[in-house]
Write a protein that holds these residues in place. Structure first.
Motif, PDB file in Angstrom:
ATOM      1  N   ASN A  33       0.720 -16.197   0.527  1.00 34.43           N
ATOM      2  CA  ASN A  33       1.222 -14.832   0.574  1.00 34.43           C
ATOM      3  C   ASN A  33       0.224 -13.927  -0.427  1.00 34.43           C
ATOM      4  OD1 ASN A  33       2.678 -15.400   2.757  1.00 34.43           O
ATOM      5  ND2 ASN A  33       4.585 -15.348   1.589  1.00 34.43           N
ATOM      6  N   GLU A  34       0.077 -14.432  -1.432  1.00 34.19           N
ATOM      7  CA  GLU A  34      -0.426 -13.647  -2.649  1.00 34.19           C
ATOM      8  C   GLU A  34      -2.124 -13.581  -2.114  1.00 34.19           C
ATOM      9  OE1 GLU A  34       1.339 -16.284  -3.093  1.00 34.19           O
ATOM     10  OE2 GLU A  34       3.324 -15.211  -4.268  1.00 34.19           O
ATOM     11  N   ALA A  35      -2.749 -14.738  -1.612  1.00 32.10           N
ATOM     12  CA  ALA A  35      -3.966 -14.605  -1.136  1.00 32.10           C
ATOM     13  C   ALA A  35      -3.975 -13.604  -0.096  1.00 32.10           C
ATOM     14  CB  ALA A  35      -4.398 -16.075  -0.779  1.00 32.10           C
ATOM     15  N   VAL A  36      -3.343 -13.592   1.116  1.00 33.67           N
ATOM     16  CA  VAL A  36      -3.427 -12.749   2.134  1.00 33.67           C
ATOM     17  C   VAL A  36      -3.163 -11.205   1.503  1.00 33.67           C
ATOM     18  CG1 VAL A  36      -2.341 -11.895   4.175  1.00 33.67           C
ATOM     19  CG2 VAL A  36      -2.514 -14.158   3.791  1.00 33.67           C
ATOM     20  N   GLY A  37      -2.206 -11.106   0.620  1.00 30.44           N
ATOM     21  CA  GLY A  37      -2.212  -9.671  -0.117  1.00 30.44           C
ATOM     22  C   GLY A  37      -3.590  -9.400  -0.774  1.00 30.44           C
ATOM     23  N   ARG A  38      -4.151 -10.202  -1.642  1.00 29.02           N
ATOM     24  CA  ARG A  38      -5.415  -9.851  -2.183  1.00 29.02           C
ATOM     25  C   ARG A  38      -6.446  -9.541  -1.109  1.00 29.02           C
ATOM     26  NH1 ARG A  38      -3.828 -14.158  -5.540  1.00 29.02           N
ATOM     27  NH2 ARG A  38      -5.268 -15.552  -4.460  1.00 29.02           N
ATOM     28  N   ILE A  39      -6.550 -10.368   0.078  1.00 32.12           N
ATOM     29  CA  ILE A  39      -7.583 -10.071   1.093  1.00 32.12           C
ATOM     30  C   ILE A  39      -7.543  -8.693   1.897  1.00 32.12           C
ATOM     31  CG2 ILE A  39      -8.318 -10.877   3.055  1.00 32.12           C
ATOM     32  CD1 ILE A  39      -7.750 -13.797   2.238  1.00 32.12           C
ATOM     33  N   TYR A  40      -6.284  -8.595   2.097  1.00 35.10           N
ATOM     34  CA  TYR A  40      -5.897  -7.389   2.719  1.00 35.10           C
ATOM     35  C   TYR A  40      -6.066  -5.952   1.754  1.00 35.10           C
ATOM     36  CZ  TYR A  40      -5.648  -8.615   7.379  1.00 35.10           C
ATOM     37  OH  TYR A  40      -5.970  -9.178   8.521  1.00 35.10           O
ATOM     38  N   GLN A  41      -5.666  -6.026   0.504  1.00 32.17           N
ATOM     39  CA  GLN A  41      -6.002  -5.046  -0.542  1.00 32.17           C
ATOM     40  C   GLN A  41      -7.477  -4.746  -0.838  1.00 32.17           C
ATOM     41  OE1 GLN A  41      -3.851  -6.851  -3.890  1.00 32.17           O
ATOM     42  NE2 GLN A  41      -2.093  -5.852  -3.499  1.00 32.17           N
ATOM     43  N   ALA A  42      -8.283  -5.725  -0.455  1.00 31.66           N
ATOM     44  CA  ALA A  42      -9.869  -5.662  -0.610  1.00 31.66           C
ATOM     45  C   ALA A  42     -10.215  -5.183   0.666  1.00 31.66           C
ATOM     46  CB  ALA A  42     -10.443  -6.933  -0.574  1.00 31.66           C
ATOM     47  N   ILE A  43      -9.756  -5.335   2.139  1.00 33.00           N
ATOM     48  CA  ILE A  43      -9.869  -4.679   3.113  1.00 33.00           C
ATOM     49  C   ILE A  43      -9.702  -3.070   2.934  1.00 33.00           C
ATOM     50  CG2 ILE A  43      -9.384  -4.520   5.424  1.00 33.00           C
ATOM     51  CD1 ILE A  43      -9.395  -7.832   5.477  1.00 33.00           C
ATOM     52  N   MET A  44      -8.489  -2.945   2.672  1.00 35.95           N
ATOM     53  CA  MET A  44      -8.108  -1.499   2.478  1.00 35.95           C
ATOM     54  C   MET A  44      -8.968  -0.647   1.542  1.00 35.95           C
ATOM     55  SD  MET A  44      -5.717  -1.553   4.761  1.00 35.95           S
ATOM     56  CE  MET A  44      -5.073   0.186   4.682  1.00 35.95           C
ATOM     57  N   LEU A  45      -9.314  -1.380   0.502  1.00 35.56           N
ATOM     58  CA  LEU A  45      -9.986  -0.567  -0.510  1.00 35.56           C
ATOM     59  C   LEU A  45     -11.493  -0.266   0.148  1.00 35.56           C
ATOM     60  CD1 LEU A  45     -10.878   0.497  -3.385  1.00 35.56           C
ATOM     61  CD2 LEU A  45     -11.472  -1.951  -3.797  1.00 35.56           C
ATOM     62  N   GLU A  46     -12.019  -1.042   0.845  1.00 38.10           N
ATOM     63  CA  GLU A  46     -13.426  -0.921   1.562  1.00 38.10           C
ATOM     64  C   GLU A  46     -12.989  -0.056   2.791  1.00 38.10           C
ATOM     65  OE1 GLU A  46     -16.501  -1.774   0.313  1.00 38.10           O
ATOM     66  OE2 GLU A  46     -15.143  -3.019  -1.293  1.00 38.10           O
ATOM     67  N   MET A  47     -12.082   0.070   3.280  1.00 37.56           N
ATOM     68  CA  MET A  47     -11.816   1.144   4.408  1.00 37.56           C
ATOM     69  C   MET A  47     -11.699   2.532   3.723  1.00 37.56           C
ATOM     70  SD  MET A  47     -12.236  -0.478   7.141  1.00 37.56           S
ATOM     71  CE  MET A  47     -13.033  -2.205   6.754  1.00 37.56           C
ATOM     72  N   ARG A  48     -10.875   2.362   2.742  1.00 38.59           N
ATOM     73  CA  ARG A  48     -11.022   3.564   1.985  1.00 38.59           C
ATOM     74  C   ARG A  48     -12.131   4.275   1.684  1.00 38.59           C
ATOM     75  NH1 ARG A  48      -7.811   3.512  -3.413  1.00 38.59           N
ATOM     76  NH2 ARG A  48      -6.371   2.474  -2.118  1.00 38.59           N
TER      77      ARG A  48
END
Length: 104
Positions: free
Chosen positions: A80-95
């Motif tokens: 779960n922590e890995a999924v969280g990190r991946i999606y945080q990175a995706i959200m950062l790039e979309m921002r």
């Protein structure tokens, strides 16, 4: 006599298996990249809508909901922590895409 439990793999067989598995990974990576770029196109449209409405680019509540939702849907083997990190990175790039578009 029983065969050994962990026979030493034939290097030729191992190379063949690795090549096949890596080809599968390459196909998945290409698909993931296409999906990320589709997501980025939608993020641009969201950024345009936010800009037109005078809304800020950053919506921390929405970003948290997306990350938390993906973690909740995770069935592994990713932690779960890995999924969280991946999606945080995706959200950062979309921002970043939305912020760059707003500046141009």
């Amino acid at each position: 006599m029983n065969p050994p439990l962990n026979p030493t793999p034939n290097p030729t067989d191992a190379a063949s298996v690795l090549a096949q598995l890596r080809a599968e990974i390459d196909q998945l990576d290409t698909h993931i990249l296409a999906l990320l770029n589709q997501r980025a196109c939608i993020a641009e449209k969201i950024g345009d809508a936010k800009s037109a409405a005078g809304l800020p680019v950053v919506e921390l509540g929405r970003e948290k909901a997306v990350v938390d939702g993906m973690v909740a849907r995770n069935q592994g083997p990713l932690e779960n922590e890995a999924v969280g990190r991946i999606y945080q990175a995706i959200m950062l790039e979309m921002r970043r895409i939305q912020e760059q578009r707003r500046r141009s």
